[in-house]
Design a protein around this motif. Structure first.
Motif, PDB file in Angstrom:
ATOM      1  N   ASN A 151      79.537  22.352  10.711  1.00  0.00           N
ATOM      2  CA  ASN A 151      78.569  21.720   9.827  1.00  0.00           C
ATOM      3  C   ASN A 151      77.198  21.703  10.489  1.00  0.00           C
ATOM      4  O   ASN A 151      77.077  21.835  11.719  1.00  0.00           O
ATOM      5  CB  ASN A 151      79.020  20.284   9.506  1.00  0.00           C
ATOM      6  N   VAL A 152      76.171  21.541   9.684  1.00  0.00           N
ATOM      7  CA  VAL A 152      74.796  21.401  10.155  1.00  0.00           C
ATOM      8  C   VAL A 152      74.199  20.185   9.464  1.00  0.00           C
ATOM      9  O   VAL A 152      74.185  20.106   8.232  1.00  0.00           O
ATOM     10  CB  VAL A 152      73.956  22.653   9.838  1.00  0.00           C
ATOM     11  N   VAL A 153      73.730  19.243  10.252  1.00  0.00           N
ATOM     12  CA  VAL A 153      73.077  18.050   9.717  1.00  0.00           C
ATOM     13  C   VAL A 153      71.673  17.967  10.296  1.00  0.00           C
ATOM     14  O   VAL A 153      71.493  17.991  11.519  1.00  0.00           O
ATOM     15  CB  VAL A 153      73.879  16.771  10.060  1.00  0.00           C
ATOM     16  N   ASP A 154      70.683  17.901   9.415  1.00  0.00           N
ATOM     17  CA  ASP A 154      69.289  17.794   9.831  1.00  0.00           C
ATOM     18  C   ASP A 154      68.519  17.008   8.788  1.00  0.00           C
ATOM     19  O   ASP A 154      69.117  16.286   7.983  1.00  0.00           O
ATOM     20  CB  ASP A 154      68.689  19.191  10.068  1.00  0.00           C
ATOM     21  N   ASN A 155      67.206  17.154   8.771  1.00  0.00           N
ATOM     22  CA  ASN A 155      66.403  16.392   7.819  1.00  0.00           C
ATOM     23  C   ASN A 155      66.645  16.825   6.373  1.00  0.00           C
ATOM     24  O   ASN A 155      66.389  16.063   5.439  1.00  0.00           O
ATOM     25  CB  ASN A 155      64.916  16.523   8.157  1.00  0.00           C
ATOM     26  N   THR A 156      67.107  18.067   6.180  1.00  0.00           N
ATOM     27  CA  THR A 156      67.345  18.585   4.833  1.00  0.00           C
ATOM     28  C   THR A 156      68.801  18.423   4.417  1.00  0.00           C
ATOM     29  O   THR A 156      69.109  17.926   3.329  1.00  0.00           O
ATOM     30  CB  THR A 156      66.940  20.069   4.741  1.00  0.00           C
ATOM     31  N   TYR A 157      69.712  18.867   5.286  1.00  0.00           N
ATOM     32  CA  TYR A 157      71.143  18.841   4.981  1.00  0.00           C
ATOM     33  C   TYR A 157      71.756  17.624   5.665  1.00  0.00           C
ATOM     34  O   TYR A 157      72.045  17.637   6.856  1.00  0.00           O
ATOM     35  CB  TYR A 157      71.789  20.153   5.406  1.00  0.00           C
ATOM     36  N   THR A 158      71.930  16.571   4.869  1.00  0.00           N
ATOM     37  CA  THR A 158      72.242  15.255   5.410  1.00  0.00           C
ATOM     38  C   THR A 158      73.719  14.890   5.355  1.00  0.00           C
ATOM     39  O   THR A 158      74.102  13.837   5.871  1.00  0.00           O
ATOM     40  CB  THR A 158      71.451  14.184   4.633  1.00  0.00           C
ATOM     41  N   GLY A 159      74.537  15.720   4.717  1.00  0.00           N
ATOM     42  CA  GLY A 159      75.927  15.356   4.486  1.00  0.00           C
ATOM     43  C   GLY A 159      76.794  15.446   5.726  1.00  0.00           C
ATOM     44  O   GLY A 159      77.010  16.531   6.273  1.00  0.00           O
ATOM     45  N   ILE A 160      77.298  14.308   6.181  1.00  0.00           N
ATOM     46  CA  ILE A 160      78.266  14.241   7.279  1.00  0.00           C
ATOM     47  C   ILE A 160      79.658  14.264   6.665  1.00  0.00           C
ATOM     48  O   ILE A 160      79.979  13.454   5.794  1.00  0.00           O
ATOM     49  CB  ILE A 160      78.062  12.974   8.118  1.00  0.00           C
ATOM     50  N   ILE A 161      80.484  15.202   7.088  1.00  0.00           N
ATOM     51  CA  ILE A 161      81.815  15.370   6.503  1.00  0.00           C
ATOM     52  C   ILE A 161      82.810  14.489   7.246  1.00  0.00           C
ATOM     53  O   ILE A 161      83.064  14.680   8.434  1.00  0.00           O
ATOM     54  CB  ILE A 161      82.240  16.854   6.543  1.00  0.00           C
ATOM     55  N   ASP A 162      83.344  13.525   6.539  1.00  0.00           N
ATOM     56  CA  ASP A 162      84.223  12.504   7.114  1.00  0.00           C
ATOM     57  C   ASP A 162      85.646  12.775   6.602  1.00  0.00           C
ATOM     58  O   ASP A 162      85.899  12.704   5.400  1.00  0.00           O
ATOM     59  CB  ASP A 162      83.744  11.124   6.669  1.00  0.00           C
ATOM     60  N   VAL A 163      86.581  13.089   7.501  1.00  0.00           N
ATOM     61  CA  VAL A 163      87.935  13.437   7.066  1.00  0.00           C
ATOM     62  C   VAL A 163      88.988  12.710   7.888  1.00  0.00           C
ATOM     63  O   VAL A 163      88.781  12.348   9.050  1.00  0.00           O
ATOM     64  CB  VAL A 163      88.200  14.958   7.158  1.00  0.00           C
ATOM     65  N   LYS A 164      90.119  12.526   7.239  1.00  0.00           N
ATOM     66  CA  LYS A 164      91.327  12.013   7.889  1.00  0.00           C
ATOM     67  C   LYS A 164      92.482  12.888   7.447  1.00  0.00           C
ATOM     68  O   LYS A 164      92.642  13.151   6.254  1.00  0.00           O
ATOM     69  CB  LYS A 164      91.575  10.561   7.500  1.00  0.00           C
ATOM     70  N   VAL A 165      93.300  13.333   8.400  1.00  0.00           N
ATOM     71  CA  VAL A 165      94.452  14.178   8.094  1.00  0.00           C
ATOM     72  C   VAL A 165      95.713  13.478   8.574  1.00  0.00           C
ATOM     73  O   VAL A 165      95.817  13.080   9.741  1.00  0.00           O
ATOM     74  CB  VAL A 165      94.346  15.565   8.756  1.00  0.00           C
ATOM     75  N   THR A 166      96.665  13.330   7.654  1.00  0.00           N
ATOM     76  CA  THR A 166      97.945  12.713   7.995  1.00  0.00           C
ATOM     77  C   THR A 166      99.083  13.681   7.705  1.00  0.00           C
ATOM     78  O   THR A 166      98.965  14.564   6.840  1.00  0.00           O
ATOM     79  CB  THR A 166      98.169  11.418   7.194  1.00  0.00           C
ATOM     80  N   LEU A 167     100.180  13.507   8.416  1.00  0.00           N
ATOM     81  CA  LEU A 167     101.415  14.238   8.156  1.00  0.00           C
ATOM     82  C   LEU A 167     102.484  13.222   7.784  1.00  0.00           C
ATOM     83  O   LEU A 167     102.671  12.221   8.476  1.00  0.00           O
ATOM     84  CB  LEU A 167     101.861  15.018   9.399  1.00  0.00           C
ATOM     85  N   THR A 168     103.196  13.489   6.685  1.00  0.00           N
ATOM     86  CA  THR A 168     104.294  12.626   6.272  1.00  0.00           C
ATOM     87  C   THR A 168     105.597  13.401   6.425  1.00  0.00           C
ATOM     88  O   THR A 168     105.753  14.496   5.868  1.00  0.00           O
ATOM     89  CB  THR A 168     104.133  12.155   4.817  1.00  0.00           C
ATOM     90  N   PHE A 169     106.526  12.820   7.186  1.00  0.00           N
ATOM     91  CA  PHE A 169     107.811  13.445   7.498  1.00  0.00           C
ATOM     92  C   PHE A 169     108.905  12.778   6.674  1.00  0.00           C
ATOM     93  O   PHE A 169     109.060  11.548   6.712  1.00  0.00           O
ATOM     94  CB  PHE A 169     108.121  13.295   8.989  1.00  0.00           C
TER      95      PHE A 169
END
Length: 546
Positions: free
Chosen positions: A162-180
């Protein structure tokens, strides 16, 4: 204004490094909007991304959940952590389901990402583009086949560059889970058996070298092939020969084929899926709510390498290479990580065998340029491969024959300046695998068809319109002794029509657009028929027919 300037779906994003039921972003909340609720144009927010694909089914057994990654991606720094299997659910599972939950707001391009556990790529994805107010989405994937890797503690690496600067402001926030899901009984007299999974999942040493266990009796390679990275290979299906006046050129035109070789011998061929990311075809308004097929769950190409098992089982390292036919020499843009799934004969220390058939057809690839007020490139491509080999196992000799044939036909038309740019393309990938040993022979026939029919037009007042239809279709039939045992038929169709003003601030785009997806999957396992439709980012239809 050329496509090179207009198209921006993954600019700057460089990727470092299954089954028919694919991605399952969260379903729409509430009732679809009525006509009175639809705005005249896109606003600053829209419905969260959804897809019509079926959810991953789960057994009615005890389950355990593990968080495998939780991170915010601002740049190209990978998340690194450690995975440990759940103690409460043992190590023999009936199913393992991965779920990614993500959120982002502001302004951002779509980005590519991967998740590795123990060096094995278990998930590859791309992201939606956010609204200023923010969106949330989710994806589910059946990853049961990776159980051998998940049975012990492993290092984890995940990246969504990802690229975050004055123009591209979106921070990608993720959580990954595994269900067994275990194989425990929930109902008296009912038992869910552990899944039939490979014995080991291997990766290539130094990216090209494979050493299999000497008692290997079945080998499947999977390649997560993606054309990406901000250059012309994101739009490989639109490239033209060097003699044609177009912004994306390739010496031999748009034909692409993903090949795998073993010690220099061609071992597998495949047509790559023409994935359109969520900024594709110059128009992010096509994808804000409904992504194109496979965009959130990038499926690997599978190659049955069992005919080569007799050669690979000598205990020595062998060279396994993946290449993309048609990619101009020196041009970046394709990523092709490889996993190798291995089944072993637990009653033998050594399984021997040999390659008995290796028949490679001539590669047909022609792209003819016709100049005019509307330039035109006609492309025809085709290739065939048949390989067969045997292994002598504890349960007798088993012969595996793999035949695969590919075709590609496309017509690309455009005007000077690329103010009108159109493509009508079809790819087919047909494969027959026959396994003949003790008992009736088993044959699996798969016929896959991918289609793309679209036009982008830049008109008066810099109004850009894109009309596009995408198709992902497959028929799979399995027979034993000539009698059909299972079958399935997939038809995933996306359509979109969106218009906006380019070269102006975001609040002056005056964008309008309609999109729809219908995902139909019928077969011996049941029926799924789900339709979605959106207008100006509002979900107007969410219909189940089965």
């Amino acid at each position: 204004m050329t496509r090179r300037i207009i198209m921006s779906m993954l600019t700057g994003a460089i990727l470092l490094a299954s089954t028919l039921l694919g991605a399952n972003p969260a379903q729409a909340a509430g009732v679809p909007a009525q006509a009175a609720d639809i705005p005249a144009e896109f606003g600053t927010d829209w419905h969260d991304p959804v897809t019509a694909a079926p959810p991953v089914t789960s057994p009615d057994t005890k389950s355990c959940e593990v968080t495998v990654a939780e991170a915010q991606f601002r740049d190209f720094t990978p998340y690194r952590g450690t995975y440990s299997p759940p103690k409460e659910c043992g190590v023999r599972w009936s199913k393992v389901v991965l779920r990614l939950d993500g959120k982002v707001k502001g302004r951002q391009y779509d980005r590519l990402g991967y998740l590795h556990v123990g060096g094995v790529e278990i998930f590859r994805t791309s992201t939606p583009q956010p609204s200023p107010d923010g969106i949330e989405w989710s994806v589910e994937k059946d990853i049961t086949r990776y159980s051998p890797t998940l049975r012990s503690a492993q290092p984890v690496e995940m990246l969504i560059g990802n690229v975050v600067d004055n123009t591209y402001t979106g921070i990608i926030d993720v959580k990954v889970t595994l269900t067994f899901y275990t194989a425990e009984k929930r109902t008296a007299g009912v038992h869910t058996p552990p899944a039939d999974t490979p014995d080991r999942i291997l990766t290539l040493t130094d990216g090209t070298t494979l050493t299999t266990p000497r008692n290997t009796e079945r080998i499947i390679a999977e390649v997560y092939a993606t054309g990406s990275g901000g250059g012309c290979e994101e739009y490989w299906y639109l490239t033209v020969p060097g003699s044609a006046p177009y912004s994306c050129q390739a010496e031999n035109g748009p034909y692409r084929e993903v090949q795998i070789k073993v010690d220099g011998q061609l071992a597998g061929i495949a047509a790559p899926f023409p994935t359109v990311w969520t900024g594709g075809w110059s128009n992010p308004f096509l994808w804000y709510v409904v992504p194109g097929p496979r965009a959130f769950d990038i499926k690997p190409i599978e190659y049955d390498l069992t005919p080569f098992a007799g050669l690979l089982n000598d205990g020595r390292p062998h060279r396994v290479e993946v290449s993309v036919v048609g990619l101009p020499e020196g041009r970046p843009g394709w990523s092709t990580p490889v996993n190798v799934l291995v089944w072993q004969d637990d009653k033998r220390d050594r399984v021997t065998g040999g390659l008995t058939v290796h028949r490679v057809g001539d590669l047909a690839n022609s792209s003819n340029f016709t100049p005019g007020s509307q330039h035109r490139v006609d492309t025809e491509g085709a290739h065939r491969l048949t390989v067969a080999g045997y292994v002598d196992t504890s349960h007798g000799r088993v012969t595996t024959t793999v035949s695969r044939s590919l075709t590609n036909s496309s017509v690309h038309r455009w005007t000077d300046g690329e103010t009108t740019d159109a493509l009508d393309a079809t790819w087919t990938d047909s494969e027959t695998i026959t396994v003949d040993g003790r008992g009736p022979a088993k044959t699996t026939r798969a016929h896959r068809t991918y289609t793309m029919d679209g036009t982008t037009t830049l008109g008066a007042a810099d109004r850009l319109r894109t009309v596009l239809t995408l198709g992902d279709r497959a028929t799979v039939v399995e027979t034993r002794g000539g009698h059909r045992t299972t079958w399935s038929r997939l038809d995933d169709t996306y359509t979109g029509d969106a218009t906006y003003t380019i070269n102006v601030p975001r609040d002056q785009r005056h964008a309008v657009g309609t999109t729809s997806e219908r995902y139909r999957l019928y077969g011996s396992s049941g029926c799924h028929d789900h339709s979605l439709q959106t207008v100006q980012g509002v979900l107007t239809e969410d219909r189940h027919r089965c």
